[in-house]
Design a protein around this motif. Structure first.
Motif, PDB file in Angstrom:
ATOM      1  N   ARG A   1       2.039  33.771  50.357  1.00 26.77           N
ATOM      2  CA  ARG A   1       1.358  34.722  51.234  1.00 26.77           C
ATOM      3  C   ARG A   1       0.368  35.639  50.500  1.00 26.77           C
ATOM      4  N   LEU A   2       0.133  35.380  49.226  1.00 32.50           N
ATOM      5  CA  LEU A   2      -0.846  36.190  48.492  1.00 32.50           C
ATOM      6  C   LEU A   2      -2.237  35.959  49.057  1.00 32.50           C
ATOM      7  N   SER A   3      -2.956  37.024  49.284  1.00 25.09           N
ATOM      8  CA  SER A   3      -4.354  36.864  49.661  1.00 25.09           C
ATOM      9  C   SER A   3      -5.245  37.022  48.429  1.00 25.09           C
ATOM     10  N   ASP A   4      -4.701  37.650  47.387  1.00 31.42           N
ATOM     11  CA  ASP A   4      -5.428  37.849  46.137  1.00 31.42           C
ATOM     12  C   ASP A   4      -4.404  37.978  45.015  1.00 31.42           C
ATOM     13  N   PRO A   5      -4.588  37.279  43.901  1.00 33.40           N
ATOM     14  CA  PRO A   5      -3.638  37.381  42.791  1.00 33.40           C
ATOM     15  C   PRO A   5      -3.421  38.818  42.292  1.00 33.40           C
ATOM     16  N   GLU A   6      -4.404  39.692  42.510  1.00 35.78           N
ATOM     17  CA  GLU A   6      -4.285  41.099  42.098  1.00 35.78           C
ATOM     18  C   GLU A   6      -3.091  41.791  42.749  1.00 35.78           C
ATOM     19  N   GLU A   7      -2.647  41.289  43.908  1.00 39.46           N
ATOM     20  CA  GLU A   7      -1.486  41.881  44.575  1.00 39.46           C
ATOM     21  C   GLU A   7      -0.265  41.875  43.660  1.00 39.46           C
ATOM     22  N   LEU A   8      -0.197  40.910  42.771  1.00 40.61           N
ATOM     23  CA  LEU A   8       0.938  40.825  41.847  1.00 40.61           C
ATOM     24  C   LEU A   8       0.946  42.001  40.877  1.00 40.61           C
ATOM     25  N   GLU A   9      -0.208  42.505  40.567  1.00 46.48           N
ATOM     26  CA  GLU A   9      -0.291  43.681  39.684  1.00 46.48           C
ATOM     27  C   GLU A   9       0.357  44.887  40.355  1.00 46.48           C
ATOM     28  N   TYR A  10       0.213  44.998  41.662  1.00 46.64           N
ATOM     29  CA  TYR A  10       0.777  46.132  42.398  1.00 46.64           C
ATOM     30  C   TYR A  10       2.297  46.114  42.434  1.00 46.64           C
ATOM     31  N   ILE A  11       2.895  44.930  42.306  1.00 46.63           N
ATOM     32  CA  ILE A  11       4.365  44.869  42.301  1.00 46.63           C
ATOM     33  C   ILE A  11       4.922  44.912  40.879  1.00 46.63           C
ATOM     34  N   GLY A  12       4.054  45.088  39.889  1.00 46.92           N
ATOM     35  CA  GLY A  12       4.502  45.230  38.510  1.00 46.92           C
ATOM     36  C   GLY A  12       4.863  43.914  37.846  1.00 46.92           C
ATOM     37  N   ILE A  13       4.038  42.912  38.036  1.00 50.49           N
ATOM     38  CA  ILE A  13       4.307  41.568  37.527  1.00 50.49           C
ATOM     39  C   ILE A  13       4.656  41.553  36.041  1.00 50.49           C
ATOM     40  N   ARG A  14       4.096  42.436  35.267  1.00 49.97           N
ATOM     41  CA  ARG A  14       4.324  42.439  33.812  1.00 49.97           C
ATOM     42  C   ARG A  14       5.755  42.832  33.453  1.00 49.97           C
ATOM     43  N   GLU A  15       6.420  43.542  34.351  1.00 50.10           N
ATOM     44  CA  GLU A  15       7.799  43.969  34.096  1.00 50.10           C
ATOM     45  C   GLU A  15       8.806  42.838  34.260  1.00 50.10           C
TER      46      GLU A  15
ATOM     47  N   LEU B   1      11.101  31.991  38.276  1.00 51.49           N
ATOM     48  CA  LEU B   1      10.944  30.790  39.101  1.00 51.49           C
ATOM     49  C   LEU B   1       9.808  31.102  40.058  1.00 51.49           C
ATOM     50  N   ILE B   2       8.715  30.347  39.992  1.00 51.26           N
ATOM     51  CA  ILE B   2       7.519  30.708  40.744  1.00 51.26           C
ATOM     52  C   ILE B   2       7.098  29.570  41.670  1.00 51.26           C
ATOM     53  N   GLU B   3       7.111  29.847  42.973  1.00 53.24           N
ATOM     54  CA  GLU B   3       6.616  28.911  43.976  1.00 53.24           C
ATOM     55  C   GLU B   3       5.160  29.258  44.283  1.00 53.24           C
ATOM     56  N   TRP B   4       4.370  28.248  44.545  1.00 55.92           N
ATOM     57  CA  TRP B   4       2.943  28.404  44.874  1.00 55.92           C
ATOM     58  C   TRP B   4       2.198  29.154  43.765  1.00 55.92           C
ATOM     59  N   ALA B   5       2.482  28.784  42.514  1.00 52.49           N
ATOM     60  CA  ALA B   5       1.908  29.463  41.346  1.00 52.49           C
ATOM     61  C   ALA B   5       0.382  29.436  41.331  1.00 52.49           C
ATOM     62  N   GLU B   6      -0.198  28.380  41.868  1.00 49.75           N
ATOM     63  CA  GLU B   6      -1.665  28.273  41.838  1.00 49.75           C
ATOM     64  C   GLU B   6      -2.332  29.434  42.575  1.00 49.75           C
ATOM     65  N   LEU B   7      -1.628  30.066  43.500  1.00 49.33           N
ATOM     66  CA  LEU B   7      -2.198  31.197  44.242  1.00 49.33           C
ATOM     67  C   LEU B   7      -2.141  32.511  43.454  1.00 49.33           C
ATOM     68  N   GLY B   8      -1.404  32.507  42.356  1.00 48.96           N
ATOM     69  CA  GLY B   8      -1.298  33.702  41.527  1.00 48.96           C
ATOM     70  C   GLY B   8      -1.966  33.548  40.174  1.00 48.96           C
ATOM     71  N   GLN B   9      -2.766  32.479  40.018  1.00 50.60           N
ATOM     72  CA  GLN B   9      -3.407  32.221  38.731  1.00 50.60           C
ATOM     73  C   GLN B   9      -4.194  33.422  38.247  1.00 50.60           C
ATOM     74  N   GLY B  10      -4.088  33.651  36.954  1.00 52.86           N
ATOM     75  CA  GLY B  10      -4.765  34.780  36.336  1.00 52.86           C
ATOM     76  C   GLY B  10      -3.862  35.992  36.207  1.00 52.86           C
ATOM     77  N   MET B  11      -2.793  36.031  36.994  1.00 54.31           N
ATOM     78  CA  MET B  11      -1.873  37.175  36.947  1.00 54.31           C
ATOM     79  C   MET B  11      -0.476  36.768  36.491  1.00 54.31           C
ATOM     80  N   ILE B  12      -0.107  35.514  36.688  1.00 53.95           N
ATOM     81  CA  ILE B  12       1.233  35.077  36.318  1.00 53.95           C
ATOM     82  C   ILE B  12       1.222  34.445  34.931  1.00 53.95           C
ATOM     83  N   GLU B  13       2.387  34.395  34.335  1.00 60.17           N
ATOM     84  CA  GLU B  13       2.550  33.783  33.017  1.00 60.17           C
ATOM     85  C   GLU B  13       2.310  32.272  33.122  1.00 60.17           C
TER      86      GLU B  13
END
Length: 152
Positions: free
Chosen positions: A82-96, A105-117
């Protein structure tokens, strides 16, 4: 590596075996779960998480991430569908959610490219009814260690 699973019980057993091996690594582990809607990504993730004593495992479809933490493990289950922009992951503190002792465990990883490991391992799931075909690829030293464990 290709694995054929012919029942939900076989899928659960595979997932629990993977969970035990990932825990033994005592390092950060990132596993991408790929496949069409209904392929079994969440079922695989749920069984992986339940291996550590978590009975209530929710799909992170609306929350983006559900974490399961106890004295033995830190698991973070992401669903980027449901990500509309990978930047949304930054708001939930992806780095933590990364680092030694954390499993992602990451489903639909291609939608979070650039923000996920980057993935240590990718599991692509296909099939219908209760049968599944898992195409598993290792992308790092950690992924190769996991793959070696699964082969033994």
């Amino acid at each position: 590596m290709i694995i054929e699973l012919n029942s939900t019980d076989e899928t659960k057993a595979f997932s629990q075996q993977l969970a035990r091996h990932a825990q033994q690594l005592d390092q950060g582990v990132v596993i991408y779960l790929e496949g069409d809607l209904g392929a079994g990504k969440t079922t695989l993730a749920r069984s992986f998480i339940q291996n550590f004593g978590f009975d209530r495992v929710k799909s992170p479809t609306y929350s983006l991430v559900e974490s399961y933490i106890n004295q033995d493990i830190n698991i973070h289950h992401f669903d980027c569908y449901r990500l509309s922009d990978p930047e949304e992951l930054e708001y939930i503190g992806i780095r933590e959610y990364s680092g030694p002792g954390h499993i992602q465990l990451i489903e639909w990883a291609e939608l979070g490219q650039g923000m996920i490991e980057p993935a240590d391992m990718t599991i692509n799931i296909t099939g219908e009814d209760n049968s599944r075909t898992l195409s598993i690829a290792a992308h790092s030293k950690i992924g190769k260690q996991l793959l070696a464990c699964l082969n033994s």
